[in-house]
Design a protein around this motif. Sequence first.
Motif, short mmCIF file in Angstrom:
data_model
loop_
_atom_site.label_atom_id
_atom_site.label_comp_id
_atom_site.label_asym_id
_atom_site.label_seq_id
_atom_site.Cartn_x
_atom_site.Cartn_y
_atom_site.Cartn_z
N ALA A 51 34.74 38.82 33.88
CA ALA A 51 35.89 38.90 32.98
C ALA A 51 36.98 39.79 33.56
O ALA A 51 38.17 39.48 33.50
CB ALA A 51 35.44 39.43 31.61
N ALA A 52 36.57 40.93 34.14
CA ALA A 52 37.54 41.86 34.73
C ALA A 52 38.26 41.21 35.90
O ALA A 52 39.48 41.38 36.07
CB ALA A 52 36.83 43.13 35.18
N SER A 53 37.53 40.47 36.71
CA SER A 53 38.13 39.83 37.88
C SER A 53 39.15 38.78 37.44
O SER A 53 40.25 38.70 37.99
CB SER A 53 37.06 39.18 38.75
N ILE A 54 38.77 37.95 36.47
CA ILE A 54 39.67 36.90 36.00
C ILE A 54 40.90 37.50 35.32
O ILE A 54 42.02 37.01 35.46
CB ILE A 54 38.93 35.94 35.05
N ALA A 55 40.70 38.59 34.59
CA ALA A 55 41.82 39.23 33.89
C ALA A 55 42.68 40.07 34.82
O ALA A 55 43.73 40.57 34.42
CB ALA A 55 41.28 40.11 32.77
N LEU A 57 41.70 42.93 36.15
CA LEU A 57 41.39 44.35 36.04
C LEU A 57 40.77 44.90 37.32
O LEU A 57 40.79 46.11 37.55
CB LEU A 57 40.44 44.58 34.86
N THR A 128 32.60 44.32 40.68
CA THR A 128 33.89 43.80 40.24
C THR A 128 34.76 43.47 41.44
O THR A 128 35.40 42.41 41.50
CB THR A 128 34.60 44.82 39.33
N THR A 147 41.54 29.00 36.10
CA THR A 147 40.70 29.91 35.33
C THR A 147 39.41 29.24 34.89
O THR A 147 38.32 29.83 34.99
CB THR A 147 41.46 30.44 34.09
#
Length: 209
Positions: A51-55, A57, A128, A147
Amino acid sequence: MSIEFLVTTLIVVALPGTGVIYTLAAGLTRGARAAALAAFGCTLGIVPHVAASIAGLAALLHASALAFQLLKYLGVLYLFYMAWQMWRDTGALSVETTGDANGDEGTQKPLRIIVAGILINLLNPKLTLFFFAFMPQFVDPGAPGATVEMLGLAGVFMALTFAVFVVYGLLAAQARDKVLTRPQVLRWMKRGFASVFGAMGLKLALAER
């Protein structure tokens, strides 16, 4: 999905790391069911990194020394904590000498095994950054549906992680009875896993971004 992605993923997943060591320890100390729970927890611990990678972060971790160091040292402390618990034979991986590692604590012990697995992967900032560098190699970020494609690849990565970790854990569980009947081997096994967790904590402490 390319063959290159599957081969690379299998190699990355199969290489011994904290998750593999944790799952092996669960299989040897508490049996097949605990190994599967450990594998499940480690797999769940990947979700926040995806999730962090896609967002985006992960870029923050890469750019901010403070954010990276904070997460890194939380991970270091947790690995040292796991080493201490294994050395003292307490916590989620305390040795269960009867049955299939169900214990007498209802759902508490299985939950602790899962949570420990989640934390082992969650508190590793390198994971991450790995996804931040790994996933874009197989997806065109500017393409429509990029995505969704990244989520699909992440799902495959997690499924392979779970499958490979379960195999590791079940193989370890097969040797469990032989280990438990040899107190000296059991003692050195626990100390060995404690030392490995401590060494991995030290390695993470010395890691650069």
